[in-house]
Design an enzyme around this catalytic site. Structure first.
Site, mmCIF file in Angstrom:
data_model
loop_
_atom_site.group_PDB
_atom_site.id
_atom_site.type_symbol
_atom_site.label_atom_id
_atom_site.label_comp_id
_atom_site.label_asym_id
_atom_site.label_seq_id
_atom_site.Cartn_x
_atom_site.Cartn_y
_atom_site.Cartn_z
ATOM 1 N N HIS A 32 0.848 -1.189 -0.022
ATOM 2 C CA HIS A 32 -0.034 0.037 -0.081
ATOM 3 C C HIS A 32 0.777 1.227 -0.081
ATOM 4 O O HIS A 32 2.006 1.248 0.407
ATOM 5 C CB HIS A 32 -0.911 -0.167 1.245
ATOM 6 C CG HIS A 32 -1.946 1.007 1.472
ATOM 7 N ND1 HIS A 32 -1.607 2.304 1.604
ATOM 8 C CD2 HIS A 32 -3.200 0.846 1.342
ATOM 9 C CE1 HIS A 32 -2.722 2.862 1.592
ATOM 10 N NE2 HIS A 32 -3.727 2.368 1.401
ATOM 11 N N ASP A 73 3.179 -4.422 7.745
ATOM 12 C CA ASP A 73 1.759 -3.568 7.643
ATOM 13 C C ASP A 73 0.595 -4.928 7.992
ATOM 14 O O ASP A 73 0.184 -5.399 6.940
ATOM 15 C CB ASP A 73 1.864 -3.192 6.208
ATOM 16 C CG ASP A 73 0.263 -2.481 5.861
ATOM 17 O OD1 ASP A 73 -0.562 -2.332 6.870
ATOM 18 O OD2 ASP A 73 0.136 -1.853 4.729
ATOM 19 N N GLN A 86 -4.416 -5.009 6.895
ATOM 20 C CA GLN A 86 -5.454 -5.930 6.453
ATOM 21 C C GLN A 86 -5.535 -7.190 7.357
ATOM 22 O O GLN A 86 -6.435 -7.847 7.947
ATOM 23 C CB GLN A 86 -5.080 -6.724 5.143
ATOM 24 C CG GLN A 86 -5.283 -5.485 3.807
ATOM 25 C CD GLN A 86 -6.826 -5.033 3.875
ATOM 26 O OE1 GLN A 86 -7.686 -5.577 3.826
ATOM 27 N NE2 GLN A 86 -6.798 -3.731 3.678
ATOM 28 N N LYS A 141 -10.253 -1.004 10.323
ATOM 29 C CA LYS A 141 -10.264 -2.272 9.555
ATOM 30 C C LYS A 141 -10.703 -3.665 10.440
ATOM 31 O O LYS A 141 -10.907 -4.506 9.753
ATOM 32 C CB LYS A 141 -8.983 -2.471 8.745
ATOM 33 C CG LYS A 141 -8.522 -1.250 8.037
ATOM 34 C CD LYS A 141 -8.383 -1.990 6.681
ATOM 35 C CE LYS A 141 -7.408 -1.021 5.753
ATOM 36 N NZ LYS A 141 -8.110 0.214 5.455
ATOM 37 N N CYS A 158 -4.921 2.529 -3.666
ATOM 38 C CA CYS A 158 -3.437 2.837 -3.087
ATOM 39 C C CYS A 158 -2.559 1.997 -3.276
ATOM 40 O O CYS A 158 -1.466 1.754 -2.197
ATOM 41 C CB CYS A 158 -3.686 3.098 -1.579
ATOM 42 S SG CYS A 158 -4.873 4.702 -1.586
#
Lengths: 157, 417
Positions: B131, B207, B210, B233, B375
Site C-alpha cells: 500500500h 503492515d 489487512q 479495519k 493505493c
C-alpha cells in the site's frame, strides 16, 4: 434498473465501445493537453488543431470508465469543424447540463427539464447528473478541452 | 452477545445480527457490504462503547485529577493493554503507541526510527504489493537522508518472488512488507521473512492493516519488530491506529510530532520528551475511539481470530469457484487462484467493463465494492491495470453476499455486452 438505463444510454455505450477521434496528432501544430482524475485514475491526452478560429482536427488517447470515454468521444464529434464561438456555446451548454444545483428540483427530486435542443448526441449525458460521483467522469474531457482552447487561442495571438 | 460470553462455534449470522448497518437497504435492496478491506462495519458493542464513553466518562486524558478524567484515562490506557494482549506484545502495553491509523504509524516508523537509524545508502526493502502507506514515507525519507528504497517483485501467481532475495537483501537495514495484500489477498510468510531479515542483521516491519482483522497476529511468535494497523479495519472506529515495536527499540526512538502530552518538561531554552508511548502521542488523542477499539478487540476475541480466518477462507474458496464457473474467464480475479495463504479479497477485472462502471451497476443491487487502484499503484502497474473492482469479506459476510455479487456482475456483463 431504470436508474442504470438513465446513465448507460445506448449512445453512451456505443461511444464507449467505438470511441470517435481516437489517436494522436503531431504537436505542434496540434495543441497537446493532459487531463487527470487522480481519484479514479482516468487519464486523457487531447490534441487540438485550431486553424483560423476553427477546430479543424481533434484526437484523444487515454483510458477511463464508460462515462469519461463516451463523454470525450461525444465532445470530439460535437466540436470538430466548429468555430471557437460555437465551441464556447457547446461547452457552456454542457456545463449547464452537469450542474444540478442551479436547477430547481420538483417534488420528486427530479431536476426541471433542461432544454436539450441543439445539443445533439451530447444530450445522452444528461442522466449523469443523477449520479453525483460520476459527474467528474463526464466533465474531464470538457475541462481538458477548455484548457486546450485557451492554449490554442494564446498561441494564435 | 453479552460481554465475556464466548461463542461455541463461529456464527457469521450472529455477527451480522450484531452489526447495525447490515439492517439498512440501499437502492431498495438489502445492503451487501463487500468492502471490509477498505473499512469494516462496527458491531453494536463498539458503537455503544463509544456512546457510553461520551455519555458518562468524557474528559481529557492524563490531565485532570477529577473522577471522570481518571475514568477517561483508564479507558484510554485500558485499550493499550487490550491491544498488547491481542497482538501478544512481549513487553505489554508500554510497547503500544496510538496513532491516527496505519499511515501515521508508517510515518512514525520512517520519520522517527528511520531518520535516526538509516544513513545514505542504507536500504529499505519493501515489496511491489505494498500500500502507498508503506512506500511514500520511505521515498520521503530518501529525500532527506538518501536511503535506497528497493522492491521485492511479485510473481505471476501474485506471490512475493523470493528467488533473488539474497541479492535483494544486500545492504538492507529494514524489511517492511504487508501481512496481507489489500489488492490481491495474498498472505505473506511473515515468519520466514522475519528470519530472513534477522539473519542479515535487518529489522522487520509488518503492515498489519489487512491481516490484523482476518488472521491471528502474534508479534512474539512471528518475531517481528514493528507492526502498524488501524482500528477501523478490525470492526473498530476510524481515526485510530496502532504502532507497535519492542520496548528497547521504542526507548531509542526520537519523538515524532511535537506538542502537548508528549513532553516531560518545556522551558524557554528547549524541551525534554516524555518516555514510553506517550512520547509519540502529541496532542489530545482519539479517546472515545480507544473505547471502541477495546470493544472491537473483545468482540473479535469472543469470535476467535482462528475462527474468523477459517470462515473467510471458506467464503473465499466458494467465491473463487463460483466466479470462475459463472463467468468462465469474463470476470478475472487478480490474485492467487489457490485459496491457500490467501485472504478474502477479490480484485475483479470484468472484461470490457471499467471498474467504476462495475461498481456503479453493483450499487444498484446494494452491493458495496471499491473501484480504483487501492493505493497500490506500483502493483497495478506490475499487472498492467489502471483499476480493479474489489470485493472483500469480513466476519459478517455470508455466501449469500456472493450470490448477490454474482447476480449484479451478471447485469454488468450483459449491459456492456
Amino acid at each position: 434498473m431504470s436508474n442504470l438505463d438513465d446513465l448507460y444510454r445506448e449512445i453512451i455505450l456505443d461511444h464507449y465501445r467505438t470511441p470517435r477521434n481516437r489517436g494522436a496528432l503531431d504537436s505542434p501544430p496540434a495543441v497537446r493537453v493532459e487531463g487527470f482524475n487522480p481519484l479514479c485514475g482516468d487519464e486523457l491526452v487531447l490534441y487540438l488543431v485550431v486553424d483560423n478560429g476553427v477546430v479543424t482536427d481533434i484526437k484523444m488517447t487515454g483510458h477511463g470508465c464508460s462515462i469519461s470515454q463516451a463523454s470525450s468521444s461525444l465532445m470530439s464529434v460535437a466540436v470538430k469543424g466548429k468555430n471557437l464561438d460555437e465551441v464556447e456555446t457547446v461547452m457552456e451548454r454542457f456545463k449547464e447540463m452537469m450542474t444540478l444545483k442551479e436547477r430547481s428540483l420538483d417534488e420528486n427530486g427530479e431536476a426541471a427539464p433542461l432544454d436539450l435542443r441543439n445539443l445533439g448526441e451530447i444530450a445522452a449525458l444528461a442522466g449523469v447528473v443523477k449520479f453525483p460521483v460520476r459527474i467528474k467522469c463526464a466533465t474531464l474531457a470538457w475541462k481538458t478541452l477548455a484548457e486546450a482552447v485557451a492554449e490554442a487561442e494564446a498561441e494564435a495571438t | 452477545m453479552a460481554r465475556g460470553e464466548r461463542m461455541t462455534s463461529f456464527n457469521a449470522r450472529a455477527v451480522r445480527a450484531d452489526t447495525p448497518m447490515m439492517k439498512r437497504d440501499v437502492n431498495g435492496r438489502p445492503l451487501t457490504y463487500l468492502d471490509s478491506a477498505s473499512s469494516s462495519l462496527p458491531p453494536r458493542a463498539v458503537i455503544e462503547a463509544m456512546s457510553r464513553y461520551y455519555e458518562l466518562h468524557h474528559a481529557n486524558v492524563h490531565r485532570g485529577v477529577y473522577t471522570t478524567a481518571n475514568e477517561a484515562t483508564e479507558i484510554f490506557e485500558g485499550a493499550r493493554v487490550a491491544v498488547a494482549d491481542f497482538i501478544h506484545a512481549p513487553g505489554g502495553a508500554d510497547e503500544v503507541v496510538f496513532t491516527h491509523g496505519t499511515t501515521e504509524s508508517f510515518n512514525l516508523l520512517a520519520k522517527s526510527w528511520g531518520a535516526a537509524n538509516l544513513r545514505e545508502g542504507d536500504v529499505v526493502l519493501v515489496s511491489e504489493m505494498e500500500h502507498h502507506a508503506n512506500i511514500v514515507p520511505w521515498f520521503q525519507l530518501r529525500e532527506i537522508n538518501g536511503i535506497e528504497v528497493r522492491f521485492i517483485p511479485v510473481d505471476d501467481d501474485y506471490r512475493l518472488d523470493l528467488t533473488d532475495i539474497d541479492r535483494l537483501m544486500e545492504g538492507v537495514r529494514l524489511l517492511s512488507v504487508t501481512g496481507m495484500s489489500n489488492v490481491l489477498g495474498t498472505i505473506n510468510p511473515l515468519g520466514e521473512l522475519a528470519a530472513l531479515a534477522h539473519r542479515r542483521g535487518a529489522l522487520f516491519a509488518v503492515d498489519g492493516a489487512q491481516s490484523i482483522a482476518h488472521l491471528p497476529t502474534d508479534v512474539a511468535a512471528l518475531d517481528i519488530d514493528f507492526l502498524a494497523f488501524s482500528a477501523h479495519k478490525m470492526l473498530g472506529p476510524t481515526g485510530l491506529g496502532v504502532f507497535w515495536t519492542r520496548r528497547e527499540i521504542l526507548a531509542d526512538m526520537p519523538p515524532f510530532l511535537g506538542g502537548g502530552g508528549m513532553i516531560l518538561d518545556v522551558r524557554t531554552d528547549g524541551y525534554t520528551p516524555a518516555g514510553g508511548p506517550t512520547r509519540f502521542e502529541a496532542g489530545t488523542p482519539a479517546i472515545a475511539e480507544t473505547a471502541g477499539l477495546s470493544a472491537a478487540i473483545r468482540y473479535l476475541g469472543g469470535l476467535g481470530m482462528d475462527n474468523v480466518a477459517a470462515h473467510e477462507h471458506e467464503l473465499t474458496i466458494d467465491a473463487l469457484e463460483r466466479l470462475e464457473k459463472e463467468f468462465s474467464g469474463r470476470v478475472r480475479v487478480i490474485g492467487p487462484a489457490d485459496a491457500t495463504s490467501r485472504g478474502g479479497v477479490l480484485s475483479l477485472d470484468v472484461e470490457g467493463v471499467h471498474p467504476h462502471d462495475v461498481a456503479q451497476i453493483l450499487d444498484q443491487y446494494g452491493v458495496c465494492v471499491r473501484p480504483g487502484h487501492h493505493c497500490a499503484k506500483p502493483l497495478m502497474r506490475r499487472f498492467g491495470l489502471a483499476a480493479t473492482a474489489r470485493a472483500s469479506f469480513g466476519p459478517y459476510s455470508l455466501t449469500s453476499d456472493t450470490d448477490v455479487l454474482i447476480e449484479a456482475l451478471g447485469e454488468a456483463v450483459s449491459l456492456f455486452g
